[in-house]
Design a protein around this motif. Structure first.
Motif, PDB file in Angstrom:
ATOM      1  N   UNK A  69       0.817  -1.206   0.000  1.00 53.53           N
ATOM      2  CA  UNK A  69       0.000   0.000   0.000  1.00 53.53           C
ATOM      3  C   UNK A  69       0.855   1.262   0.000  1.00 53.53           C
ATOM      4  N   UNK A  70       2.134   1.114  -0.307  1.00 53.35           N
ATOM      5  CA  UNK A  70       3.029   2.256  -0.311  1.00 53.35           C
ATOM      6  C   UNK A  70       2.917   3.065  -1.589  1.00 53.35           C
ATOM      7  N   UNK A  71       3.699   4.138  -1.676  1.00 52.11           N
ATOM      8  CA  UNK A  71       3.673   4.962  -2.892  1.00 52.11           C
ATOM      9  C   UNK A  71       4.282   4.207  -4.067  1.00 52.11           C
ATOM     10  N   UNK A  72       3.953   4.607  -5.280  1.00 47.52           N
ATOM     11  CA  UNK A  72       4.542   3.951  -6.457  1.00 47.52           C
ATOM     12  C   UNK A  72       6.065   4.028  -6.416  1.00 47.52           C
ATOM     13  N   UNK A  73       6.689   2.988  -6.884  1.00 47.41           N
ATOM     14  CA  UNK A  73       8.153   2.957  -6.905  1.00 47.41           C
ATOM     15  C   UNK A  73       8.676   3.918  -7.968  1.00 47.41           C
ATOM     16  N   UNK A  74       9.776   4.620  -7.685  1.00 48.48           N
ATOM     17  CA  UNK A  74      10.365   5.484  -8.713  1.00 48.48           C
ATOM     18  C   UNK A  74      10.893   4.638  -9.860  1.00 48.48           C
ATOM     19  N   UNK A  75      10.971   5.197 -11.046  1.00 45.47           N
ATOM     20  CA  UNK A  75      11.461   4.409 -12.189  1.00 45.47           C
ATOM     21  C   UNK A  75      12.904   3.974 -11.982  1.00 45.47           C
ATOM     22  N   UNK A  76      13.190   2.751 -12.372  1.00 44.98           N
ATOM     23  CA  UNK A  76      14.551   2.232 -12.287  1.00 44.98           C
ATOM     24  C   UNK A  76      15.358   2.723 -13.484  1.00 44.98           C
ATOM     25  N   UNK A  77      16.677   2.872 -13.321  1.00 43.17           N
ATOM     26  CA  UNK A  77      17.502   3.247 -14.474  1.00 43.17           C
ATOM     27  C   UNK A  77      17.385   2.187 -15.562  1.00 43.17           C
ATOM     28  N   UNK A  78      17.397   2.585 -16.824  1.00 43.97           N
ATOM     29  CA  UNK A  78      17.335   1.591 -17.904  1.00 43.97           C
ATOM     30  C   UNK A  78      18.582   0.713 -17.894  1.00 43.97           C
ATOM     31  N   UNK A  79      18.447  -0.464 -18.491  1.00 47.57           N
ATOM     32  CA  UNK A  79      19.598  -1.367 -18.544  1.00 47.57           C
ATOM     33  C   UNK A  79      20.785  -0.722 -19.244  1.00 47.57           C
ATOM     34  N   UNK A  80      20.501   0.190 -20.162  1.00 45.89           N
ATOM     35  CA  UNK A  80      21.583   0.855 -20.889  1.00 45.89           C
ATOM     36  C   UNK A  80      22.415   1.752 -19.980  1.00 45.89           C
ATOM     37  N   UNK A  81      21.915   2.032 -18.760  1.00 53.91           N
ATOM     38  CA  UNK A  81      22.680   2.861 -17.833  1.00 53.91           C
ATOM     39  C   UNK A  81      23.863   2.101 -17.245  1.00 53.91           C
ATOM     40  N   UNK A  82      23.831   0.776 -17.338  1.00 56.61           N
ATOM     41  CA  UNK A  82      24.935  -0.048 -16.855  1.00 56.61           C
ATOM     42  C   UNK A  82      25.813  -0.403 -18.049  1.00 56.61           C
ATOM     43  N   UNK A  83      27.101  -0.163 -17.935  1.00 58.19           N
ATOM     44  CA  UNK A  83      28.013  -0.392 -19.051  1.00 58.19           C
ATOM     45  C   UNK A  83      27.995  -1.853 -19.473  1.00 58.19           C
ATOM     46  N   UNK A  84      27.864  -2.061 -20.760  1.00 54.95           N
ATOM     47  CA  UNK A  84      27.857  -3.401 -21.339  1.00 54.95           C
ATOM     48  C   UNK A  84      29.239  -3.680 -21.910  1.00 54.95           C
ATOM     49  N   UNK A  85      29.956  -4.620 -21.285  1.00 54.81           N
ATOM     50  CA  UNK A  85      31.319  -4.914 -21.735  1.00 54.81           C
ATOM     51  C   UNK A  85      31.349  -5.520 -23.130  1.00 54.81           C
ATOM     52  N   UNK A  86      30.200  -5.974 -23.630  1.00 50.81           N
ATOM     53  CA  UNK A  86      30.140  -6.561 -24.970  1.00 50.81           C
ATOM     54  C   UNK A  86      29.574  -5.592 -26.006  1.00 50.81           C
ATOM     55  N   UNK A  87      29.360  -4.349 -25.614  1.00 50.41           N
ATOM     56  CA  UNK A  87      28.794  -3.373 -26.549  1.00 50.41           C
ATOM     57  C   UNK A  87      29.750  -3.151 -27.720  1.00 50.41           C
ATOM     58  N   UNK A  88      29.211  -2.944 -28.926  1.00 43.33           N
ATOM     59  CA  UNK A  88      30.083  -2.699 -30.084  1.00 43.33           C
ATOM     60  C   UNK A  88      30.941  -1.455 -29.875  1.00 43.33           C
ATOM     61  N   UNK A  89      32.137  -1.492 -30.419  1.00 44.76           N
ATOM     62  CA  UNK A  89      33.025  -0.342 -30.317  1.00 44.76           C
ATOM     63  C   UNK A  89      32.524   0.786 -31.210  1.00 44.76           C
ATOM     64  N   UNK A  90      32.880   2.025 -30.877  1.00 41.89           N
ATOM     65  CA  UNK A  90      32.475   3.138 -31.737  1.00 41.89           C
ATOM     66  C   UNK A  90      33.249   3.113 -33.049  1.00 41.89           C
ATOM     67  N   UNK A  91      32.749   3.859 -34.010  1.00 41.64           N
ATOM     68  CA  UNK A  91      33.479   3.988 -35.269  1.00 41.64           C
ATOM     69  C   UNK A  91      34.806   4.691 -34.996  1.00 41.64           C
ATOM     70  N   UNK A  92      35.892   4.225 -35.585  1.00 41.87           N
ATOM     71  CA  UNK A  92      37.195   4.844 -35.315  1.00 41.87           C
ATOM     72  C   UNK A  92      37.217   6.314 -35.711  1.00 41.87           C
ATOM     73  N   UNK A  93      37.861   7.098 -34.891  1.00 42.54           N
ATOM     74  CA  UNK A  93      38.042   8.516 -35.200  1.00 42.54           C
ATOM     75  C   UNK A  93      39.051   8.629 -36.346  1.00 42.54           C
ATOM     76  N   UNK A  94      38.701   9.369 -37.364  1.00 40.40           N
ATOM     77  CA  UNK A  94      39.567   9.467 -38.542  1.00 40.40           C
ATOM     78  C   UNK A  94      40.760  10.387 -38.329  1.00 40.40           C
TER      79      UNK A  94
END
Length: 214
Positions: A69-94
């Motif tokens: 019966x408590x107040x609504x829970x605040x929104x949780x951070x999206x999963x993207x807020x946690x660094x993904x060690x398998x995320x693709x690398x950025x395009x190389x800086x030219x």
């Protein structure tokens, strides 16, 4: 027998721990049982003794709907807020790739490859550390909100339970101060680590491209 069914006990205990950011040990301290017993409760291997049901009810009533019966829970951070060690690398800086003029001496490949190996290892280490720190920050933020909610909620009315509840809140506050003595410094440390990870990602992306052509 408990006033909760076994399935509802599992759901409520899990929800209580998640909502208030409680460790198994912290919930066990309030319920007056061992941490191992709480683990058994949370997995459904044991049932909650009827004598402990009122204590769990005190906390479960503060959960957001539909469990409490408590107040609504605040929104949780999206999963993207946690660094993904398998995320693709950025395009190389030219920029760096273009520093060698056309027709200039071809760079020796081994220094580039060695640095690429080292940078990849550093990226793995720092990336894992960043993800751990970000996950910890989410948990501590949840615990801060939980402690604040518990401190402002009505205390149990029975004197002995009131004293137990007050002692437990003191323990939670002490744990929080120990685990995160300076939230602002911790936030700065995470940002600095994120900057280092971003720089390593850019370096690895560029070195990988340069090494592939050498």
């Amino acid at each position: 027998m408990s006033t909760f069914s076994t399935d509802s006990e599992v759901n409520i205990i899990t929800a209580v721990r998640a909502h208030f950011g409680l460790s198994v040990r912290q919930l066990a301290s309030y319920l007056g049982v061992s941490a191992g017993f709480v683990s058994h409760l949370e997995t459904g291997r044991k049932g909650l003794p009827a004598a402990l049901a009122p204590r769990l009810t005190v906390l479960s009533r503060l959960l957001p709907p539909p469990l409490g019966q408590g107040p609504p829970a605040p929104p949780e951070p999206p999963e993207s807020a946690i660094y993904d060690t398998l995320a693709p690398l950025p395009a190389p800086d030219a920029l760096l790739a273009a520093t060698e003029l056309s027709g200039a001496t071809t760079p020796a490949p081994e220094p580039l490859r060695q640095r690429l190996r080292d940078a990849r290892q550093q990226l793995l280490q720092y990336g894992q550390r960043l993800a751990q720190q970000q996950s910890r920050a989410v948990l501590l933020a949840r615990r801060r909100r939980g402690v604040a909610q518990l401190q402002t909620a009505p205390f149990p009315t029975e004197p002995a339970e009131t004293a137990r509840y007050a002692r437990w809140l003191g323990e939670l506050a002490t744990d929080l101060a120990r685990d995160e003595p300076d939230p602002t410094q911790a936030a700065a440390d995470r940002l600095l680590l994120a900057a280092r990870v971003a720089a390593l990602r850019a370096e690895v992306a560029l070195l990988a491209e340069l090494s592939s052509g050498s």
